[in-house]
Design a protein around this motif. Sequence first.
Motif, mmCIF file in Angstrom:
data_model
loop_
_atom_site.group_PDB
_atom_site.id
_atom_site.type_symbol
_atom_site.label_atom_id
_atom_site.label_comp_id
_atom_site.label_asym_id
_atom_site.label_seq_id
_atom_site.Cartn_x
_atom_site.Cartn_y
_atom_site.Cartn_z
ATOM 1 N N LEU A 113 9.902 -0.576 5.414
ATOM 2 C CA LEU A 113 9.252 -0.583 4.354
ATOM 3 C C LEU A 113 9.513 -1.727 3.300
ATOM 4 O O LEU A 113 8.706 -2.171 2.701
ATOM 5 N N GLU A 114 10.860 -2.091 3.364
ATOM 6 C CA GLU A 114 11.249 -3.364 2.698
ATOM 7 C C GLU A 114 10.468 -4.525 2.883
ATOM 8 O O GLU A 114 10.078 -5.214 2.153
ATOM 9 N N ARG A 115 10.135 -4.699 4.203
ATOM 10 C CA ARG A 115 9.474 -5.958 4.810
ATOM 11 C C ARG A 115 8.008 -5.937 4.309
ATOM 12 O O ARG A 115 7.382 -6.786 3.720
ATOM 13 N N THR A 116 7.235 -4.746 4.379
ATOM 14 C CA THR A 116 6.078 -4.680 3.721
ATOM 15 C C THR A 116 6.044 -4.817 2.360
ATOM 16 O O THR A 116 4.932 -5.467 2.119
ATOM 17 N N LEU A 117 6.905 -4.442 1.536
ATOM 18 C CA LEU A 117 6.891 -4.454 0.085
ATOM 19 C C LEU A 117 6.953 -5.828 -0.281
ATOM 20 O O LEU A 117 6.373 -6.303 -1.161
ATOM 21 N N ALA A 118 7.772 -6.503 0.487
ATOM 22 C CA ALA A 118 8.122 -7.967 0.449
ATOM 23 C C ALA A 118 6.702 -8.903 0.615
ATOM 24 O O ALA A 118 6.311 -9.690 -0.098
ATOM 25 N N ASP A 119 5.978 -8.548 1.804
ATOM 26 C CA ASP A 119 4.727 -9.117 2.053
ATOM 27 C C ASP A 119 3.850 -8.868 0.784
ATOM 28 O O ASP A 119 3.107 -10.098 0.701
ATOM 29 N N ILE A 120 3.833 -7.534 0.418
ATOM 30 C CA ILE A 120 2.912 -7.346 -0.678
ATOM 31 C C ILE A 120 3.043 -8.216 -1.901
ATOM 32 O O ILE A 120 2.184 -8.744 -2.578
ATOM 33 N N ARG A 121 4.693 -8.438 -2.152
ATOM 34 C CA ARG A 121 4.867 -9.117 -3.578
ATOM 35 C C ARG A 121 4.608 -10.559 -3.291
ATOM 36 O O ARG A 121 4.270 -11.426 -4.174
ATOM 37 N N GLN A 122 4.848 -11.126 -1.901
ATOM 38 C CA GLN A 122 4.448 -12.637 -1.858
ATOM 39 C C GLN A 122 2.832 -12.753 -1.559
ATOM 40 O O GLN A 122 2.418 -13.978 -1.706
ATOM 41 N N SER A 123 2.148 -11.677 -1.425
ATOM 42 C CA SER A 123 0.571 -12.214 -1.512
ATOM 43 C C SER A 123 0.024 -12.552 -2.712
ATOM 44 O O SER A 123 0.425 -12.250 -3.752
ATOM 45 N N PRO A 124 -1.152 -13.249 -2.582
ATOM 46 C CA PRO A 124 -1.780 -13.803 -3.993
ATOM 47 C C PRO A 124 -2.326 -12.493 -4.717
ATOM 48 O O PRO A 124 -2.870 -11.780 -3.836
ATOM 49 N N GLY A 125 -2.555 -12.675 -6.103
ATOM 50 C CA GLY A 125 -3.074 -11.602 -6.721
ATOM 51 C C GLY A 125 -4.506 -11.564 -6.689
ATOM 52 O O GLY A 125 -5.042 -12.423 -6.062
ATOM 53 N N GLY A 126 -5.275 -10.753 -7.205
ATOM 54 C CA GLY A 126 -6.700 -11.072 -7.402
ATOM 55 C C GLY A 126 -7.343 -9.881 -6.921
ATOM 56 O O GLY A 126 -6.901 -8.771 -6.894
ATOM 57 N N GLN A 127 -8.709 -10.159 -6.387
ATOM 58 C CA GLN A 127 -9.317 -8.964 -5.665
ATOM 59 C C GLN A 127 -8.877 -8.565 -4.296
ATOM 60 O O GLN A 127 -8.340 -9.135 -3.498
ATOM 61 N N PRO A 128 -8.775 -7.361 -4.091
ATOM 62 C CA PRO A 128 -8.542 -6.835 -2.766
ATOM 63 C C PRO A 128 -9.469 -7.324 -1.704
ATOM 64 O O PRO A 128 -10.645 -7.462 -2.147
ATOM 65 N N PRO A 129 -9.154 -7.250 -0.347
ATOM 66 C CA PRO A 129 -10.277 -7.771 0.504
ATOM 67 C C PRO A 129 -11.391 -6.705 0.669
ATOM 68 O O PRO A 129 -11.171 -5.350 0.506
ATOM 69 N N GLY A 130 -12.509 -7.200 0.670
ATOM 70 C CA GLY A 130 -13.647 -6.547 0.623
ATOM 71 C C GLY A 130 -13.998 -5.711 1.847
ATOM 72 O O GLY A 130 -13.476 -6.136 3.308
ATOM 73 N N VAL A 131 -14.331 -4.578 1.828
ATOM 74 C CA VAL A 131 -14.694 -3.590 2.993
ATOM 75 C C VAL A 131 -16.209 -3.536 3.284
ATOM 76 O O VAL A 131 -16.815 -3.124 2.101
ATOM 77 N N SER A 132 -16.761 -4.003 4.367
ATOM 78 C CA SER A 132 -18.146 -3.561 4.541
ATOM 79 C C SER A 132 -18.283 -2.183 5.318
ATOM 80 O O SER A 132 -17.868 -2.075 6.245
ATOM 81 N N VAL A 133 -19.326 -1.832 4.811
ATOM 82 C CA VAL A 133 -19.701 -0.369 5.441
ATOM 83 C C VAL A 133 -21.080 -0.652 6.107
ATOM 84 O O VAL A 133 -22.069 -1.350 5.622
ATOM 85 N N ALA A 134 -21.221 -0.462 7.422
ATOM 86 C CA ALA A 134 -22.470 -0.487 8.240
ATOM 87 C C ALA A 134 -23.234 0.739 7.949
ATOM 88 O O ALA A 134 -22.729 2.016 8.293
ATOM 89 N N TRP A 135 -24.483 0.690 7.448
ATOM 90 C CA TRP A 135 -25.501 1.762 7.118
ATOM 91 C C TRP A 135 -26.168 2.097 8.276
ATOM 92 O O TRP A 135 -26.545 0.919 8.919
ATOM 93 N N PRO A 136 -26.381 3.197 8.596
ATOM 94 C CA PRO A 136 -27.444 3.427 9.816
ATOM 95 C C PRO A 136 -28.767 2.928 9.462
ATOM 96 O O PRO A 136 -29.022 2.925 8.364
ATOM 97 N N GLU A 137 -29.362 2.558 10.337
ATOM 98 C CA GLU A 137 -30.735 2.047 10.171
ATOM 99 C C GLU A 137 -31.761 3.217 10.009
ATOM 100 O O GLU A 137 -31.735 4.303 10.554
#
Length: 181
Positions: free
Chosen positions: A28-52
Motif C-alpha cells: 500500500l505504501e508503494r502504491t501511494l508513493a507511485d500515485i504521489r509521484q505521478s503527474p497531475g492532470g486528467q486521469p487516463p481515458g477509458v474507451s468503451v466498445a459499443w456493440p454494432e
Amino acid sequence: MKGVQLSVMLVGFTVVLAGCADAELDQLERTLADIRQSPGGQPPGVSVAWPESQTLAYLYSEERSPFLAPNAIAEGGISPTDGALAPDQQRVQEPLERFQLQELRLVGTLRMGGRQVAMIASPDGNVTSVREGNYMGSDYGRISQIAAQEIRVNERVFTQRDGWQERQVTLTINEERAVNE
C-alpha cells in the motif's frame, strides 16, 4: 514478583501489537508513493466498445403518427380561443382558481346582507368567502348557486374534438369529515 508479572505483560502486549501489523502495508505504501509521484492532470481515458447497431425497417412510416390528432380533428380547426363558451383569457384570476376543484372543500355557508356566502377551504390552509358569480377551480369554474349545504359550480373544459363544453359540479358540506378533523 510484581516486576516479573509486569515484564510478562509487557512482552505479551508487544507480541499482540506485532501481530496487528499488516503484511500488505508495504505494498500500500508503494502504491501511494507511485500515485504521489505521478503527474497531475486528467486521469487516463477509458474507451468503451459499443456493440454494432442494426438498422430496422419501420413498416408504418407512411401512416399517421399515433401521437398526433386525427385528420378530421386537425382540419376542423377547433381552437381553445373559439366558441361561445370560451372563457375570457384577459380576466384577472381569482385566488381559488389556482387549485383544482377536487382540492377545495366547502366548510360552511351563511347569509350576509341578504346574500348567501360560502366558506371554501383551500389546500394552503386558507378559508375564503365566495358569492355567486365568483370563480374557483382550475377549469374556469363559476359559482352559479349557493344553498345551505352545497354550492353549484359551472366549469368549462376544452376537448380537441368537441371544443368548449360546460359541466356542472356540486360541492357539499361533508359533516362526517368536518367532525373528524
